[in-house]
Motif scaffolding. Structure first.
Motif, short mmCIF file in Angstrom:
data_model
loop_
_atom_site.label_atom_id
_atom_site.label_comp_id
_atom_site.label_asym_id
_atom_site.label_seq_id
_atom_site.Cartn_x
_atom_site.Cartn_y
_atom_site.Cartn_z
N ASN A 482 13.19 -0.99 9.92
CA ASN A 482 13.18 -0.22 11.16
C ASN A 482 11.95 0.69 11.19
OD1 ASN A 482 15.82 -1.18 12.02
ND2 ASN A 482 16.66 0.13 10.42
N THR A 483 10.79 0.06 11.29
CA THR A 483 9.55 0.81 11.39
C THR A 483 8.53 0.00 12.17
OG1 THR A 483 7.94 2.14 10.15
CG2 THR A 483 8.51 -0.04 9.24
N LEU A 484 7.36 0.56 12.40
CA LEU A 484 6.37 -0.04 13.29
C LEU A 484 5.54 -1.11 12.60
CD1 LEU A 484 5.35 0.39 16.27
CD2 LEU A 484 3.48 1.72 15.25
N SER A 485 5.46 -2.30 13.24
CA SER A 485 4.56 -3.36 12.81
C SER A 485 3.46 -3.50 13.86
CB SER A 485 5.30 -4.70 12.68
OG SER A 485 6.16 -4.70 11.57
N ILE A 486 2.23 -3.65 13.41
CA ILE A 486 1.09 -3.75 14.31
C ILE A 486 0.43 -5.11 14.15
CG2 ILE A 486 -1.13 -2.77 14.96
CD1 ILE A 486 -0.18 -0.07 14.04
N ASN A 487 0.27 -5.82 15.27
CA ASN A 487 -0.41 -7.12 15.30
C ASN A 487 0.20 -8.12 14.33
OD1 ASN A 487 -2.21 -6.04 17.21
ND2 ASN A 487 -3.57 -5.28 15.60
N GLU A 488 1.51 -7.98 14.13
CA GLU A 488 2.28 -8.89 13.28
C GLU A 488 1.77 -8.91 11.84
OE1 GLU A 488 3.19 -12.69 14.99
OE2 GLU A 488 3.45 -11.85 17.00
N GLN A 489 1.18 -7.79 11.42
CA GLN A 489 0.68 -7.67 10.05
C GLN A 489 1.56 -6.70 9.26
OE1 GLN A 489 -2.07 -9.54 8.86
NE2 GLN A 489 -1.62 -10.51 10.84
N MET A 490 1.57 -6.88 7.95
CA MET A 490 2.32 -5.98 7.09
C MET A 490 1.51 -4.72 6.80
SD MET A 490 3.81 -8.87 4.46
CE MET A 490 4.36 -7.69 3.25
N HIS A 491 2.18 -3.65 6.49
CA HIS A 491 1.49 -2.45 6.02
C HIS A 491 0.64 -2.81 4.81
CE1 HIS A 491 4.81 0.36 7.85
NE2 HIS A 491 4.11 -0.30 8.76
N PHE A 492 -0.58 -2.31 4.77
CA PHE A 492 -1.53 -2.55 3.68
C PHE A 492 -1.81 -4.04 3.48
CE2 PHE A 492 1.07 1.20 2.61
CZ PHE A 492 0.10 2.18 2.74
N SER A 493 -1.61 -4.83 4.57
CA SER A 493 -1.79 -6.29 4.51
C SER A 493 -0.91 -6.93 3.45
CB SER A 493 -3.27 -6.65 4.26
OG SER A 493 -4.09 -6.16 5.30
N GLY A 494 0.14 -6.22 3.07
CA GLY A 494 1.05 -6.75 2.06
C GLY A 494 0.45 -6.83 0.67
N LYS A 495 -0.60 -6.06 0.40
CA LYS A 495 -1.28 -6.10 -0.89
C LYS A 495 -0.83 -4.93 -1.77
CE LYS A 495 -5.34 -8.56 0.84
NZ LYS A 495 -4.88 -9.84 0.25
N TYR A 496 -0.23 -5.27 -2.89
CA TYR A 496 0.34 -4.25 -3.78
C TYR A 496 -0.72 -3.29 -4.29
CZ TYR A 496 2.55 -2.23 -7.90
OH TYR A 496 3.02 -1.35 -8.84
N GLU A 497 -1.89 -3.81 -4.64
CA GLU A 497 -2.92 -2.96 -5.22
C GLU A 497 -3.35 -1.86 -4.25
OE1 GLU A 497 -2.95 -6.19 -4.95
OE2 GLU A 497 -3.53 -7.18 -6.83
N ILE A 498 -3.42 -2.21 -2.95
CA ILE A 498 -3.81 -1.21 -1.95
C ILE A 498 -2.66 -0.25 -1.69
CG2 ILE A 498 -4.60 -0.87 0.42
CD1 ILE A 498 -5.77 -3.70 0.31
#
Length: 750
Positions: A482-498
């Motif tokens: 239940n949070t905001l998704s932008i342009n159908e992308q994951m937060h931090f592009s789904g990259k753990y390191e970032i």
């Protein structure tokens, strides 16, 4: 160098208290969890403490049944859920309990049972290969992963300690040289990628090596347990199969590092309550053993008593039914009734401040440990000292120094309405990409849910009981929350390191008022060039039957985007005030990042600037009211696309989609109201009390949301967007009326 630190501490302790040092050197047993004096007190009180006596009898029945079946130590071959896995797990659990029974009842059959089991393991271990299942980044021998081997050693160390004095020196040498030391070496030196890191896995490994070190009085192993392996040969930046770092430059390792780094000063554990529950057992059991054997190390008081604070934090991260909020990877239904929390509550009571509220939790658990802490709890309950455990609103900081976001829990009344707002750090490899997400509960029932994890723990038919691929393709994704998704992308592009480099920031938290409680946080790194600011308030207004939740999500972006804001409701759709079309055949909402798992079941447009969507959940009515724009899209989705093995629940969501916007603000109210009884078939107050919800002012400095009830009464919530200081004075004119206030927000209710 590390060993010198321990030696120095021991020399200081010896100088201050020579008799204690001599006693420690003599290695009196039992000395880990039970002690000579503690067990004597237990024996003296048998038959006089009802809950303790009942716990002894229950454990006795369980262990006696296992003894009657005989001892089976099969050659390992299965994942979790399979026979060999479950058999070895039951063996170590039963052996630990048998050790407690031996000390309490002084019946030699329990000591013989443990002795025979240990020698069966000793005979097989010398030639035992690595486990045949290859999925784990660190395969065990008895189990498919070193984690479970460590479980075995933590419990078996307690069993060995309980019968230590019944064994001859020759028998002890055989067990220690052929079983226990090789076992400890295997999970540590031979598997540094498992052992030498900061993670709940390594906590179990450190505790396992440390527990057996204390029983055997092995200083080298204890040093390894506390400080890790100094030269582990691991490459910097290596990763495990969950994507988590194994080692980074300058990273500490060992039990003390695991005690220091993942815990915030408030006792919040960065992996979330589900894994905090799992890790608390080795933390507390090894901590207790150190308290008994090496009291000069002061493990329980480390980091300002963070272990005992952790128990309080865990209990506060439960709903009205005692179930842990499923933050990050968390299985729903796990609760403080688990044996790990029986251990936590008993130890926290005995070695903390003997908080009488803990006794009420122990009463509900209806069992205690078979040691002096369990006896103390049972005696407190017998003597009428228990007080209700009161869970108030609480803000728990995340991060070693408490400066990496956190989790805010707002509660109204007796948990009539509970908001769980997550603005925390990534949470190591078990973290999800869900900045500024939330879930909502009414009296223990989920209203708006967090999915939790995609795993059927210990159910062999579902991926061997391990994490399913859908945990990454769905449960961890942003759109799953239940949070905001932008342009159908994951937060931090789904990259753990970032993601691991960033955390959300608390804007303000205020639970001081009876009618309004607010938590507000910002996130500026999840999407490049975009700032999200979410403010959530639980409000009690006399024009409404029940308290409700106000949600304001303000977005500032350098570019125009597609914004998706889902609400994962629990229940049956009742009504709405907009037109939508349902497709004759279902198609996925998108192609990746979780969207591929969502079917689009309906699509519509707002009929007015106030959009309403109602559902019935577990005999209670709920309405989501949102301030919408004419160009918004309203989506009805359901989980289950691209899921041929039916690994995902068929959960539903109502989603607000706003296209082609840069800066924008979403405002919604989640309103519980009324009830329905299938017995009386009586429906009460099934309609929303809101006539209109509107954003009446919105700029960089202030956002104002107006709520008009069906009675025509207006209330106003104004948020100061730039200055959250409690002493800051504000002034704003809204629709010709001037408002003045002090602090980050103003609510004008009826």
């Amino acid at each position: 160098m590390k060993k010198m630190k321990i030696t120095a501490l021991l020399l200081v302790a010896a100088a201050l208290n020579a008799p204690l040092a001599l006693q420690a050197q003599a290695q009196e047993h039992p000395n880990l969890i039970m002690t000579k004096s503690g067990i004597e007190k237990v024996r003296q009180n048998l038959g006089a403490v009802p809950l303790f006596d009942a716990s002894v009898q229950s454990v006795k029945n369980e262990v006696d049944a296992e003894i009657a079946l005989g001892i089976d130590t099969p050659i390992p071959k299965d994942f979790s859920g399979g026979y060999t896995h479950q058999r070895h797990k039951l063996n170590f659990l039963t052996a630990q309990k048998a050790g407690a029974l031996y000390q309490i009842l002084q019946d030699d059959k329990y000591a013989k049972y443990i002795r025979d089991m240990l020698f069966q393991y000793e005979a097989m271990y010398v030639d035992l290969p690595v486990h045949p299942q290859e999925r784990s980044y660190a395969r065990g021998k008895l189990f498919w992963q070193c984690l479970n081997d460590s479980n075995w050693l933590v419990y078996m160390a307690q069993a060995y300690d309980a019968i230590y004095d019944t064994l001859s020196e020759q028998e002890r040498d055989k067990l220690e040289n052929n079983l226990f030391r090789p076992f400890a070496d295997f999970i540590s030196i031979e598997n540094p990628q498992f052992y030498n890191r900061v993670h709940n896995h390594s906590t179990w490994g450190n505790a396992a090596v440390g527990m057996i070190a204390l029983v055997m009085d092995d200083e080298e192993l204890l040093d390894r347990a506390l400080y890790g392996i100094e030269d582990d040969g691991l490459e910097l930046g290596g990763r495990d199969n969950d994507g988590g770092f194994i080692k980074v430059a300058g990273q500490k390792a060992g039990f003390l590092a695991n005690l220091e780094d993942p815990f915030s000063p408030d006792g919040y554990y960065t992996e979330g309550p589900y894994y905090q529950r799992y890790a608390m057992y080795p933390f507390l059991i090894f901590g207790l053993a150190m308290n008994h054997v090496k009291p000069e190390m002061k493990v329980f008081s480390h980091k300002d008593n963070v272990l005992l604070k952790g128990v309080d934090a865990l209990l506060n991260l439960t709903d009205a039914d005692g179930e842990f909020f499923p933050l990050n990877d968390g299985q729903k239904g796990m609760s403080y009734y688990t044996p790990a929390l029986v251990t936590a509550v008993d130890i926290a009571y005995q070695y903390g401040e003997q908080n009488p509220q803990l006794l009420s939790i122990a009463e509900k658990q209806n069992q205690v440990l078979l040691d002096q802490s369990g006896l103390a709890v049972a005696m407190g309950i017998r003597d009428g000292k228990a007080q209700p455990f009161v869970k108030n609103s609480i803000n728990l900081r995340d991060g070693q120094e408490g400066d990496q976001g956190g989790v805010g829990v707002l509660r109204h009344g007796n948990e009539d309405l509970t908001l769980v707002f997550k603005y925390a750090a990534q949470g190591l490899s078990h973290g999800h990409y869900d900045k500024l997400s939330f879930s909502l509960y009414e009296s223990g029932d989920e209203v708006l849910q967090d999915y939790g994890l995609a795993r059927f723990v210990n159910i062999g038919q579902k991926g061997g009981g391990n994490y399913l691929k859908e945990n990454k393709t769905w449960a961890k994704t942003t759109i799953a929350h239940n949070t905001l998704s932008i342009n159908e992308q994951m937060h931090f592009s789904g990259k753990y390191e970032i993601a691991s480099e960033h955390h959300s920031d608390l804007y303000f938290y205020d639970d001081t008022k009876d009618d309004v409680q607010v938590v507000s946080a910002t996130e500026g790194n999840a999407y490049p060039g975009t700032q999200m600011h979410r403010t959530m308030a639980i409000i009690k207004n006399e024009d409404f039957e029940k308290p409700f939740l106000l949600d304001i999500m303000k977005v500032k972006s350098d570019s125009k985007n597609q914004y998706d804001l889902p609400f994962y409701y629990m229940g049956q759709v009742l009504s709405d005030n907009f037109e939508y079309n349902s497709p004759t055949s279902l198609k996925p909402l998108g192609e990746q990042n979780g969207y591929q798992h969502l079917y689009l079941e309906g699509k519509g447009k707002p009929s007015s600037s106030t959009t309403q969507f109602s559902w019935l959940g577990d005999g209670k009515y709920y309405t989501l009211t949102s301030a919408t724009e004419e160009s918004d899209e309203l989506l009805l989705t359901r989980l289950g696309a691209n899921d041929p093995d039916f690994n995902l629940r068929r959960d539903a969501a109502f989603m607000l989609r706003r296209n082609g916007s840069g800066n924008t603000t979403f405002a919604s109210v989640v309103e519980p109201h009324g009830s329905y009884s299938p017995v009386s078939e009586l429906s009460v107050n099934s309609d929303s009390s809101i006539a209109e919800l509107s954003i009446v002012h919105d700029d960089d400095a202030y956002t104002a949301v107006s709520i008009e009830s069906i009675k025509g009464v207006r209330s106003l919530f104004i948020l100061a967007n730039k200055d959250a200081a409690k002493s800051k004075q504000h002034k704003l004119k809204v629709k010709g009326k001037e408002f003045s206030w002090t602090g980050p927000y103003l609510y004008t209710g009826s």
